[in-house]
Write a protein that holds these residues in place. Structure first.
Motif, mmCIF file in Angstrom:
data_model
loop_
_atom_site.group_PDB
_atom_site.id
_atom_site.type_symbol
_atom_site.label_atom_id
_atom_site.label_comp_id
_atom_site.label_asym_id
_atom_site.label_seq_id
_atom_site.Cartn_x
_atom_site.Cartn_y
_atom_site.Cartn_z
ATOM 1 N N VAL A 16 56.131 42.058 36.922
ATOM 2 C CA VAL A 16 55.048 41.154 37.324
ATOM 3 C C VAL A 16 54.813 40.114 36.232
ATOM 4 C CG1 VAL A 16 52.598 41.016 37.896
ATOM 5 C CG2 VAL A 16 53.969 42.895 38.783
ATOM 6 N N SER A 17 54.808 40.544 34.995
ATOM 7 C CA SER A 17 54.548 39.630 33.881
ATOM 8 C C SER A 17 55.603 38.540 33.782
ATOM 9 C CB SER A 17 54.494 40.396 32.565
ATOM 10 O OG SER A 17 53.337 41.187 32.511
ATOM 11 N N LEU A 18 56.847 38.887 34.041
ATOM 12 C CA LEU A 18 57.916 37.892 33.923
ATOM 13 C C LEU A 18 57.755 36.757 34.932
ATOM 14 C CD1 LEU A 18 61.065 40.100 33.255
ATOM 15 C CD2 LEU A 18 59.876 38.617 31.645
ATOM 16 N N THR A 19 57.073 37.022 36.044
ATOM 17 C CA THR A 19 56.896 35.966 37.045
ATOM 18 C C THR A 19 55.900 34.904 36.585
ATOM 19 O OG1 THR A 19 55.172 37.185 38.224
ATOM 20 C CG2 THR A 19 57.440 37.509 38.957
ATOM 21 N N ASN A 30 63.181 41.339 38.613
ATOM 22 C CA ASN A 30 63.804 42.654 38.813
ATOM 23 C C ASN A 30 65.248 42.667 38.319
ATOM 24 O OD1 ASN A 30 61.557 43.941 39.902
ATOM 25 N ND2 ASN A 30 61.993 43.162 41.955
ATOM 26 N N LYS A 31 65.972 41.560 38.529
ATOM 27 C CA LYS A 31 67.356 41.480 38.038
ATOM 28 C C LYS A 31 67.393 41.495 36.509
ATOM 29 C CE LYS A 31 69.188 39.032 42.016
ATOM 30 N NZ LYS A 31 69.586 37.726 42.560
ATOM 31 N N ILE A 32 66.429 40.825 35.893
ATOM 32 C CA ILE A 32 66.362 40.808 34.426
ATOM 33 C C ILE A 32 66.101 42.219 33.904
ATOM 34 C CG2 ILE A 32 64.987 40.006 32.463
ATOM 35 C CD1 ILE A 32 64.599 37.369 34.068
ATOM 36 N N CYS A 33 65.168 42.922 34.543
ATOM 37 C CA CYS A 33 64.874 44.305 34.133
ATOM 38 C C CYS A 33 66.107 45.193 34.289
ATOM 39 C CB CYS A 33 63.715 44.867 34.949
ATOM 40 S SG CYS A 33 62.126 44.121 34.558
ATOM 41 N N GLU A 34 66.832 44.979 35.374
ATOM 42 C CA GLU A 34 68.032 45.773 35.624
ATOM 43 C C GLU A 34 69.116 45.467 34.584
ATOM 44 O OE1 GLU A 34 71.117 45.623 39.201
ATOM 45 O OE2 GLU A 34 69.083 46.139 39.874
ATOM 46 N N ALA A 35 69.267 44.183 34.250
ATOM 47 C CA ALA A 35 70.307 43.786 33.294
ATOM 48 C C ALA A 35 70.005 44.294 31.886
ATOM 49 C CB ALA A 35 70.444 42.268 33.276
ATOM 50 N N VAL A 38 65.460 47.834 31.250
ATOM 51 C CA VAL A 38 64.046 48.046 30.933
ATOM 52 C C VAL A 38 63.369 48.539 32.202
ATOM 53 C CG1 VAL A 38 61.899 46.889 30.287
ATOM 54 C CG2 VAL A 38 64.021 46.262 29.166
ATOM 55 N N ASP A 39 62.514 49.530 32.071
ATOM 56 C CA ASP A 39 61.785 50.056 33.221
ATOM 57 C C ASP A 39 60.795 48.997 33.705
ATOM 58 O OD1 ASP A 39 60.577 51.638 35.139
ATOM 59 O OD2 ASP A 39 59.256 52.648 33.696
ATOM 60 N N PRO A 40 60.914 48.526 34.956
ATOM 61 C CA PRO A 40 60.024 47.464 35.438
ATOM 62 C C PRO A 40 58.562 47.902 35.550
ATOM 63 C CG PRO A 40 61.651 48.055 37.120
ATOM 64 C CD PRO A 40 61.934 48.881 35.933
ATOM 65 N N MET A 41 58.312 49.200 35.581
ATOM 66 C CA MET A 41 56.940 49.689 35.696
ATOM 67 C C MET A 41 56.263 49.872 34.334
ATOM 68 S SD MET A 41 55.999 49.865 38.742
ATOM 69 C CE MET A 41 56.993 48.664 39.555
ATOM 70 N N LYS A 42 56.994 49.605 33.281
ATOM 71 C CA LYS A 42 56.438 49.702 31.937
ATOM 72 C C LYS A 42 55.525 48.507 31.685
ATOM 73 C CE LYS A 42 58.608 51.409 27.730
ATOM 74 N NZ LYS A 42 59.808 51.345 26.905
#
Length: 121
Positions: A16-19, A30-35, A38-42
């Motif tokens: 959410v913050s990255l948006t 989400n793609k950045i978190c996957e790459a 990093v856990d997106p829910m952190k």
């Protein structure tokens, strides 16, 4: 508060913050978190410097964000106006560009209504 691409990101979930960065959508986040694995829910404040550095590196390498993206969009619009194509003319006049009707609606592009005096008998 984490700072990425010149933007102070709030302490929310990473995806959410990255948006909050101009040019990064939910799917991009989400793609950045996957790459970066990093856990997106952190929460953003829970990330360590290595994870933040990895996110910064991916964004710098793969995405046009903030100033670079705004500049590119502005130059594209200016190019359309300079060559005088239909879309450029619509941008110049401040009218809808993508074929929407203007007889009614289109108030966002046209601005506040300017009343014209009616025809007298």
């Amino acid at each position: 508060m984490a700072r990425i691409a010149g933007v102070d990101l709030p302490n929310k979930h990473v995806n959410v913050s990255l948006t909050y960065i101009y040019g990064i959508s939910t799917s991009s986040a989400n793609k950045i978190c996957e790459a970066t694995k990093v856990d997106p829910m952190k929460k953003m404040n829970d990330l360590d410097e290595a994870e933040l550095a990895a996110i910064r590196e991916v964004i710098d390498r793969e995405y046009k964000v903030e100033g670079r993206l705004r500049t590119e969009v502005a130059l594209n619009i200016k190019r359309l106006q300079d060559i005088g194509c239909y879309r450029g003319q619509r941008h110049r006049k401040g009218l809808p560009v993508r074929g929407q009707r203007t007889r009614t609606n289109a108030r966002t592009r046209k601005g506040k209504k300017k009343t014209v005096a009616g025809k007298k008998k």
